[in-house]
Design a protein around this motif. Structure first.
Motif, mmCIF file in Angstrom:
data_model
loop_
_atom_site.group_PDB
_atom_site.id
_atom_site.type_symbol
_atom_site.label_atom_id
_atom_site.label_comp_id
_atom_site.label_asym_id
_atom_site.label_seq_id
_atom_site.Cartn_x
_atom_site.Cartn_y
_atom_site.Cartn_z
ATOM 1 N N PRO A 248 0.832 -1.211 0.000
ATOM 2 C CA PRO A 248 0.000 0.000 0.000
ATOM 3 C C PRO A 248 0.865 1.260 0.000
ATOM 4 N N HIS A 249 0.376 2.301 -0.630
ATOM 5 C CA HIS A 249 1.122 3.557 -0.714
ATOM 6 C C HIS A 249 0.162 4.734 -0.584
ATOM 7 N N THR A 250 0.766 5.906 -0.390
ATOM 8 C CA THR A 250 0.010 7.149 -0.459
ATOM 9 C C THR A 250 0.783 8.116 -1.335
ATOM 10 N N CYS B 86 5.464 9.271 -0.056
ATOM 11 C CA CYS B 86 4.512 8.271 0.420
ATOM 12 C C CYS B 86 4.612 8.304 1.936
ATOM 13 N N ILE C 21 3.727 6.257 4.039
ATOM 14 C CA ILE C 21 4.071 4.948 4.614
ATOM 15 C C ILE C 21 5.559 4.655 4.395
ATOM 16 N N HIS C 22 6.074 5.114 3.260
ATOM 17 C CA HIS C 22 7.482 4.903 2.906
ATOM 18 C C HIS C 22 8.074 6.259 2.540
ATOM 19 N N MET D 202 10.160 7.435 -0.500
ATOM 20 C CA MET D 202 9.583 7.615 -1.838
ATOM 21 C C MET D 202 9.270 9.101 -2.020
#
Ligand SMILES: [Cu+2]
Length: 133
Positions: A83-85, A120, A122-123, A126
């Protein structure tokens, strides 16, 4: 004969099983019609000026620099397994929220021209930039 249709399927299907047939059809197609356009977006409908698509693949935004007109609708497609944002780093200018694997989300580009960094959430490694003009 349906060379065009076969080539079309070939273009969209990357499965190894069709690889051999794909190459064969490609050769036939090349000799059969010299004017065949090699558009990278063949098979997808044309994107209008006001709508832009960003993909996420291998923990990267593609493209990393997204150029949009002010107020454009930006669709974010998650082609990844995680999953990403797509989230603005400052001012909460835009945020897709969590996009699950294989799903898409969207946001509206800011109305004020400028460069907006995004990550992102979450990460955070990125990174990308939204360039609003
Ligand atoms: Cu992510």
């Amino acid at each position: 004969m349906s060379l065009t249709r076969s080539r079309h399927i070939c273009h969209r299907t990357r499965a190894a099983a069709v690889g051999a047939a794909c190459a064969l059809v490609a050769i036939v197609g090349a000799t059969g019609s010299s004017a065949a356009p090699l558009s990278p977006s063949a098979g997808t409908s044309a994107v209008t000026v006001e709508s832009v698509e960003v993909h996420i693949k291998d923990f990267k935004f593609v493209p990393a620099e997204v150029k949009v007109p002010a107020g454009a609708k930006v669709t974010v497609v998650n082609d990844d397994s995680a999953p990403h944002t797509l989230t603005a780093t400052e001012g909460q200018a835009f945020d897709t929220g969590t996009i699950e694997s294989g799903k898409s989300g969207s946001f509206t580009a800011p109305s004020k021209p400028g460069s907006y960094a995004f990550i992102c959430s979450i990460h955070p490694q990125m990174k990308g930039t939204l360039v609003v003009s």
